[in-house]
Design a protein around this motif. Structure first.
Motif, mmCIF file in Angstrom:
data_model
loop_
_atom_site.group_PDB
_atom_site.id
_atom_site.type_symbol
_atom_site.label_atom_id
_atom_site.label_comp_id
_atom_site.label_asym_id
_atom_site.label_seq_id
_atom_site.Cartn_x
_atom_site.Cartn_y
_atom_site.Cartn_z
ATOM 1 N N ALA A 177 -0.180 -4.836 -5.934
ATOM 2 C CA ALA A 177 0.718 -3.707 -5.646
ATOM 3 C C ALA A 177 0.777 -3.416 -4.154
ATOM 4 C CB ALA A 177 0.258 -2.467 -6.408
ATOM 5 N N THR A 178 -0.361 -3.546 -3.463
ATOM 6 C CA THR A 178 -0.385 -3.305 -2.012
ATOM 7 C C THR A 178 0.431 -4.355 -1.276
ATOM 8 O OG1 THR A 178 -2.554 -2.245 -2.128
ATOM 9 C CG2 THR A 178 -1.896 -3.102 0.012
ATOM 10 N N SER A 219 2.945 -5.974 -2.474
ATOM 11 C CA SER A 219 4.337 -5.658 -2.793
ATOM 12 C C SER A 219 4.864 -4.544 -1.896
ATOM 13 C CB SER A 219 4.461 -5.265 -4.268
ATOM 14 O OG SER A 219 5.792 -4.943 -4.585
ATOM 15 N N ARG A 220 4.017 -3.530 -1.670
ATOM 16 C CA ARG A 220 4.445 -2.418 -0.807
ATOM 17 C C ARG A 220 4.687 -2.887 0.624
ATOM 18 N NH1 ARG A 220 -0.034 0.266 -3.623
ATOM 19 N NH2 ARG A 220 0.867 1.500 -5.349
ATOM 20 N N ASN A 258 7.943 -4.873 0.771
ATOM 21 C CA ASN A 258 9.127 -4.019 0.638
ATOM 22 C C ASN A 258 9.167 -2.902 1.669
ATOM 23 O OD1 ASN A 258 10.633 -4.985 -1.878
ATOM 24 N ND2 ASN A 258 8.522 -4.845 -2.632
ATOM 25 N N ASP A 259 8.224 -2.984 2.646
ATOM 26 C CA ASP A 259 8.185 -2.036 3.763
ATOM 27 C C ASP A 259 8.115 -0.582 3.276
ATOM 28 O OD1 ASP A 259 8.008 -1.548 6.457
ATOM 29 O OD2 ASP A 259 10.167 -1.332 6.741
ATOM 30 N N ILE A 260 7.304 -0.366 2.246
ATOM 31 C CA ILE A 260 7.083 0.991 1.747
ATOM 32 C C ILE A 260 5.952 1.603 2.569
ATOM 33 C CG2 ILE A 260 6.394 2.394 -0.241
ATOM 34 C CD1 ILE A 260 7.593 0.192 -2.016
ATOM 35 N N ASN A 261 6.237 2.678 3.248
ATOM 36 C CA ASN A 261 5.360 3.200 4.292
ATOM 37 C C ASN A 261 4.211 4.050 3.744
ATOM 38 O OD1 ASN A 261 4.569 3.435 6.930
ATOM 39 N ND2 ASN A 261 5.816 5.245 7.335
ATOM 40 N N VAL A 278 1.072 2.216 3.252
ATOM 41 C CA VAL A 278 -0.078 1.338 3.513
ATOM 42 C C VAL A 278 -0.514 1.531 4.957
ATOM 43 C CG1 VAL A 278 -0.931 -1.035 3.485
ATOM 44 C CG2 VAL A 278 0.854 -0.330 1.867
ATOM 45 N N LYS A 322 -2.133 -3.323 6.279
ATOM 46 C CA LYS A 322 -0.858 -4.033 6.456
ATOM 47 C C LYS A 322 -1.063 -5.294 7.289
ATOM 48 C CE LYS A 322 2.812 -1.530 7.245
ATOM 49 N NZ LYS A 322 3.866 -0.726 7.957
#
Length: 331
Positions: free
Chosen positions: A17-18, A20-21, A24-27, A29, A34
């Motif tokens: 999941a990390t 994937s985040r 997808n540049d989900i802020n 992490v 990162k």
């Protein structure tokens, strides 16, 4: 065997999941984690499964470009401008060549929809109602390049083709020419070369010169069309100049005139349209109307990407400036 997202997670010591985040540049992490994930991706040369991601997100970061003739020197420069902008915004492109075939255009529109492209840059030798009906049916954001629909319903990037042709023929008239031929297309009201024919007619009318159908040749825009057009025209008519709806036509026309020992520009002035690269190196170098081909592609792609991302767009129909380039094919 290609690395999987599971391999990346294991290498970085984090959860799937990390990873994937990060992808997808989900802020959410932290920077240290990162960096570990990015290093693992680089080490394992991991490439995300684009098909799987697109099925999940409904985003493919892919744009289709439809052109009528890949052998023409006009369209590659437009595509280059579009591709350069697409690269800046991390979009890929799929290029489709339709060979001036409307049915093939429609088939490519359907194929691009199946490929889940997010938008289309559409270039066509003519715009028919069934094309617009299909674009509406498929509901893909589409920007027209070179052409535009009469009602300006669809976003577009073009020049004023009628005005460009008018200026070209006016230029020939000011050079003292009295019998100006035309080679291009005059049969389809939605075709850009038809608009150039309208400009040709208007220039004659406003200068009190008669339109003579015997020196008008309706055909394509390739070198062979210019060659055949001149042969057809000069067989029974004397001309002092010719306005060609493309530079490739102009090249064919000059070759045909040369073979008959008619000198350009001493005996006949030849004017082109588009300003492809060869117009500046052919002998004699061709006087022409220059279209900003690269800018047409880049402006069109920027507009399309804004529409795709539902950003505010103040202008949807761009008319870029053209320029008359004086060279050696006119006296």
């Amino acid at each position: 065997m290609a690395a999987s997202i599971k391999d990346v997670a294991k290498e970085a010591g984090v959860s799937i999941a990390t990873v994937s985040r990060v992808l997808n540049d989900i802020n959410v992490v932290n920077e240290e984690t990162k960096k570990k994930v990015q290093e693992a991706i680089k080490k394992l040369q991991y490439r995300p499964n684009i098909v799987a991601r697109s099925l999940k997100t409904q985003k493919t970061s892919t744009i289709g470009i439809i052109i009528p003739d890949i052998s023409s020197q006009f369209y590659p420069e437009i595509v280059r401008g579009a591709e350069d902008v697409a690269n800046i915004y991390n979009y890929n492109i799929i290029l489709c060549n339709t060979d001036l075939d409307t049915e093939k255009e429609m088939e490519y529109l359907r194929v691009l929809r199946e490929k889940m492209v997010e938008g289309i840059l559409y270039m066509s030798s003519s715009l028919q109602p069934k094309i617009f009906n299909l674009i509406d049916e498929l509901q893909i954001p589409t920007v027209l390049i070179e052409n535009r629909d009469e009602d300006k319903k669809y976003p577009s990037v073009t020049i004023d083709n009628e005005a460009g042709a008018f200026d070209a023929v006016n230029y020939l008239i000011k050079k003292g020419n009295k019998k100006i031929a035309y080679i291009g297309n005059k049969d389809n009201g939605s075709n850009v070369t038809y608009l150039r024919y309208e400009g040709y007619k208007r220039a004659l009318k406003e200068n009190n010169m008669e339109l003579d159908d015997k020196v008008v040749y309706s055909g394509g825009l390739k070198v062979e069309d210019g060659y055949e057009g001149i042969i057809h025209i000069i067989e029974e008519n004397k001309i002092d100049s010719v306005f060609c709806a493309s530079d490739e036509c102009a090249i064919g026309a000059i070759n045909a005139l040369r073979e008959r020992n008619i000198k350009v520009p001493e005996d006949v002035d030849v004017m082109g349209f588009n300003d492809i690269y060869e117009a500046s190196i052919f002998y004699p170098k061709i006087t022409t109307i220059a279209q900003p081909m690269y800018d047409m592609g880049s402006v069109g792609m920027r507009l399309l990407i804004k529409i795709i991302n539902k950003q505010k767009v103040e202008e949807t129909n761009f008319e870029l400036p053209y320029q008359l380039i004086e060279r050696d094919s006119c006296k």
